[in-house]
Write a protein that holds these residues in place. Structure first.
Motif, PDB file in Angstrom:
ATOM      1  N   MET A   1       1.045  -1.209   0.132  1.00 56.09           N
ATOM      2  CA  MET A   1       0.086   0.115  -0.105  1.00 56.09           C
ATOM      3  C   MET A   1       0.881   1.290  -0.128  1.00 56.09           C
ATOM      4  O   MET A   1       1.659   1.338   0.768  1.00 56.09           O
ATOM      5  CB  MET A   1      -0.833   0.009   1.241  1.00 56.09           C
ATOM      6  CG  MET A   1      -1.850   1.361   1.461  1.00 56.09           C
ATOM      7  SD  MET A   1      -2.802   0.937   2.754  1.00 56.09           S
ATOM      8  CE  MET A   1      -1.867   0.065   4.178  1.00 56.09           C
ATOM      9  N   THR A   2       0.748   2.185  -0.989  1.00 59.39           N
ATOM     10  CA  THR A   2       1.421   3.400  -1.049  1.00 59.39           C
ATOM     11  C   THR A   2       0.581   4.739  -0.597  1.00 59.39           C
ATOM     12  O   THR A   2      -0.603   4.781  -1.141  1.00 59.39           O
ATOM     13  CB  THR A   2       1.709   3.659  -2.296  1.00 59.39           C
ATOM     14  OG1 THR A   2       2.846   2.663  -2.933  1.00 59.39           O
ATOM     15  CG2 THR A   2       2.518   5.063  -2.509  1.00 59.39           C
ATOM     16  N   ILE A   3       1.089   5.329   0.293  1.00 58.11           N
ATOM     17  CA  ILE A   3       0.359   6.605   0.995  1.00 58.11           C
ATOM     18  C   ILE A   3       0.915   7.903   0.671  1.00 58.11           C
ATOM     19  O   ILE A   3       2.162   7.935   0.911  1.00 58.11           O
ATOM     20  CB  ILE A   3       0.199   6.313   2.668  1.00 58.11           C
ATOM     21  CG1 ILE A   3      -0.829   5.137   2.597  1.00 58.11           C
ATOM     22  CG2 ILE A   3      -0.564   7.547   3.103  1.00 58.11           C
ATOM     23  CD1 ILE A   3      -0.736   4.701   4.263  1.00 58.11           C
ATOM     24  N   ALA A   4       0.237   8.721   0.088  1.00 61.06           N
ATOM     25  CA  ALA A   4       1.063  10.048  -0.342  1.00 61.06           C
ATOM     26  C   ALA A   4       0.988  10.728   0.749  1.00 61.06           C
ATOM     27  O   ALA A   4      -0.037  10.879   1.671  1.00 61.06           O
ATOM     28  CB  ALA A   4       0.238  10.916  -1.352  1.00 61.06           C
ATOM     29  N   LEU A   5       2.002  11.593   1.130  1.00 57.99           N
ATOM     30  CA  LEU A   5       2.344  12.510   2.500  1.00 57.99           C
ATOM     31  C   LEU A   5       2.972  13.786   1.810  1.00 57.99           C
ATOM     32  O   LEU A   5       4.063  13.774   1.961  1.00 57.99           O
ATOM     33  CB  LEU A   5       3.251  11.633   3.312  1.00 57.99           C
ATOM     34  CG  LEU A   5       2.965  10.372   4.104  1.00 57.99           C
ATOM     35  CD1 LEU A   5       4.011   9.749   4.536  1.00 57.99           C
ATOM     36  CD2 LEU A   5       1.709  10.548   4.806  1.00 57.99           C
ATOM     37  N   PRO A   6       2.107  14.488   1.264  1.00 59.59           N
ATOM     38  CA  PRO A   6       2.777  15.723   0.247  1.00 59.59           C
ATOM     39  C   PRO A   6       3.037  16.865   1.409  1.00 59.59           C
ATOM     40  O   PRO A   6       4.205  17.504   0.823  1.00 59.59           O
ATOM     41  CB  PRO A   6       1.614  16.166  -0.261  1.00 59.59           C
ATOM     42  CG  PRO A   6       0.150  15.709   0.493  1.00 59.59           C
ATOM     43  CD  PRO A   6       0.814  14.438   0.843  1.00 59.59           C
ATOM     44  N   ASP A   7       2.886  16.816   2.505  1.00 57.15           N
ATOM     45  CA  ASP A   7       3.268  18.051   3.606  1.00 57.15           C
ATOM     46  C   ASP A   7       3.337  17.420   4.863  1.00 57.15           C
ATOM     47  O   ASP A   7       2.863  16.226   5.232  1.00 57.15           O
ATOM     48  CB  ASP A   7       2.458  19.159   3.290  1.00 57.15           C
ATOM     49  CG  ASP A   7       0.912  18.793   3.368  1.00 57.15           C
ATOM     50  OD1 ASP A   7       0.799  17.811   4.101  1.00 57.15           O
ATOM     51  OD2 ASP A   7       0.079  19.592   2.802  1.00 57.15           O
ATOM     52  N   GLY A 127       9.261  14.724  -4.904  1.00 54.35           N
ATOM     53  CA  GLY A 127       9.204  16.420  -5.048  1.00 54.35           C
ATOM     54  C   GLY A 127       9.514  16.899  -3.390  1.00 54.35           C
ATOM     55  O   GLY A 127      10.450  16.724  -2.993  1.00 54.35           O
ATOM     56  N   ASP A 128       8.766  17.815  -3.115  1.00 50.87           N
ATOM     57  CA  ASP A 128       8.878  18.642  -1.875  1.00 50.87           C
ATOM     58  C   ASP A 128       8.225  18.004  -0.648  1.00 50.87           C
ATOM     59  O   ASP A 128       8.436  18.073   0.303  1.00 50.87           O
ATOM     60  CB  ASP A 128       7.929  19.850  -1.792  1.00 50.87           C
ATOM     61  CG  ASP A 128       8.698  20.937  -2.752  1.00 50.87           C
ATOM     62  OD1 ASP A 128      10.065  20.650  -3.105  1.00 50.87           O
ATOM     63  OD2 ASP A 128       8.157  21.765  -3.204  1.00 50.87           O
ATOM     64  N   GLY A 129       7.567  16.822  -0.962  1.00 49.44           N
ATOM     65  CA  GLY A 129       6.750  15.776  -0.005  1.00 49.44           C
ATOM     66  C   GLY A 129       7.439  14.499   0.214  1.00 49.44           C
ATOM     67  O   GLY A 129       8.475  14.138  -0.165  1.00 49.44           O
ATOM     68  N   ARG A 130       6.704  13.546   0.498  1.00 50.25           N
ATOM     69  CA  ARG A 130       7.057  12.285   0.729  1.00 50.25           C
ATOM     70  C   ARG A 130       6.164  11.135   0.210  1.00 50.25           C
ATOM     71  O   ARG A 130       4.999  11.525   0.234  1.00 50.25           O
ATOM     72  CB  ARG A 130       7.377  12.035   2.389  1.00 50.25           C
ATOM     73  CG  ARG A 130       8.229  12.965   2.941  1.00 50.25           C
ATOM     74  CD  ARG A 130       9.774  12.811   2.736  1.00 50.25           C
ATOM     75  NE  ARG A 130      10.818  13.542   3.340  1.00 50.25           N
ATOM     76  CZ  ARG A 130      10.962  14.791   2.876  1.00 50.25           C
ATOM     77  NH1 ARG A 130      10.586  15.397   1.662  1.00 50.25           N
ATOM     78  NH2 ARG A 130      11.939  15.771   3.500  1.00 50.25           N
ATOM     79  N   GLN A 131       6.329   9.970   0.308  1.00 51.58           N
ATOM     80  CA  GLN A 131       5.500   8.989   0.159  1.00 51.58           C
ATOM     81  C   GLN A 131       5.681   7.869   1.169  1.00 51.58           C
ATOM     82  O   GLN A 131       6.827   7.629   1.314  1.00 51.58           O
ATOM     83  CB  GLN A 131       5.205   8.639  -1.296  1.00 51.58           C
ATOM     84  CG  GLN A 131       6.232   7.645  -1.783  1.00 51.58           C
ATOM     85  CD  GLN A 131       5.876   7.017  -3.146  1.00 51.58           C
ATOM     86  OE1 GLN A 131       5.004   7.289  -3.710  1.00 51.58           O
ATOM     87  NE2 GLN A 131       6.794   6.089  -3.504  1.00 51.58           N
ATOM     88  N   ALA A 132       4.924   6.930   1.725  1.00 56.54           N
ATOM     89  CA  ALA A 132       5.152   5.823   2.592  1.00 56.54           C
ATOM     90  C   ALA A 132       4.704   4.415   1.837  1.00 56.54           C
ATOM     91  O   ALA A 132       3.554   4.633   1.145  1.00 56.54           O
ATOM     92  CB  ALA A 132       4.513   5.988   3.815  1.00 56.54           C
TER      93      ALA A 132
END
Ligand code: ADP
Ligand code: MG
Length: 144
Positions: A1-7, A127-132
């Motif tokens: 499972m991939t979760i976007a963590l933009p900020d 980019g400027d954020g992260r993903q998990a």
């Protein structure tokens, strides 16, 4: 499972989601390079559990304990360990008794992914954020 963590707000929400279902005996194994956001996510989990005040990065102390929380939390950064034996030498099993372990650089302590209560989270910069990328052990399946 991939979760976007933009900020950072997304990181806070992700920490809250984990904290809601966290139990003693769990491991939250955080991988990813320097600056990936491991300590940030650990802080988000601790804050969501009600911890107020500082959360020092355990880079130098290796282990920081938060005994007053429910569940109690052990926050560890194993980066400086030279071998998994050193995790045993510092008394990791005793620290873990009844507590949830949030581990940065888990591989340096031999890894925890074979434990059924391990939630493995690989953090990456996007980019400027992260993903998990999340892999939940069997004990986490019904909770997640
Ligand atoms: P690590 O413990 O993996 O070395 P840190 O948690 O110390 O990394 O985070 C490094 C930097 O990344 C911090 O300045 C933090 O604010 C920033 N950061 C963490 N998560 C995010 C995110 N989801 N989006 C943007 N910046 C983030
Ligand atoms: Mg860190």
């Amino acid at each position: 499972m991939t979760i976007a963590l933009p900020d950072l707000a997304a990181m806070t929400a992700f920490g809250e989601r984990i904290a809601r279902v966290l139990r003693g005996g769990d491991v939250v194994a955080l991988t990813g390079g320097l600056g990936a956001g491991k300590t940030t996510l650990a802080r988000a989990i601790l804050a969501a559990l009600g911890h107020q005040g500082e959360v020092p990065s355990p880079t130098f102390t290796i282990v920081e304990t938060y005994d007053a929380l429910s569940p109690p939390v052990v926050h560890a950064d194993f980066y400086r360990l030279k071998s998994p034996n050193e995790a045993a030498e510092l008394g990791l099993d005793d620290y873990r008794e009844g507590a949830a372990l949030i581990a940065e650089w888990p591989d340096h302590a031999g890894g925890f992914a074979d434990e059924p209560a391990c939630l493995s989270i690989a953090l990456e910069t996007v980019g400027d954020g992260r993903q998990a990328i999340v892999e939940a052990g069997p004990d986490w399946q019904s909770r997640w």
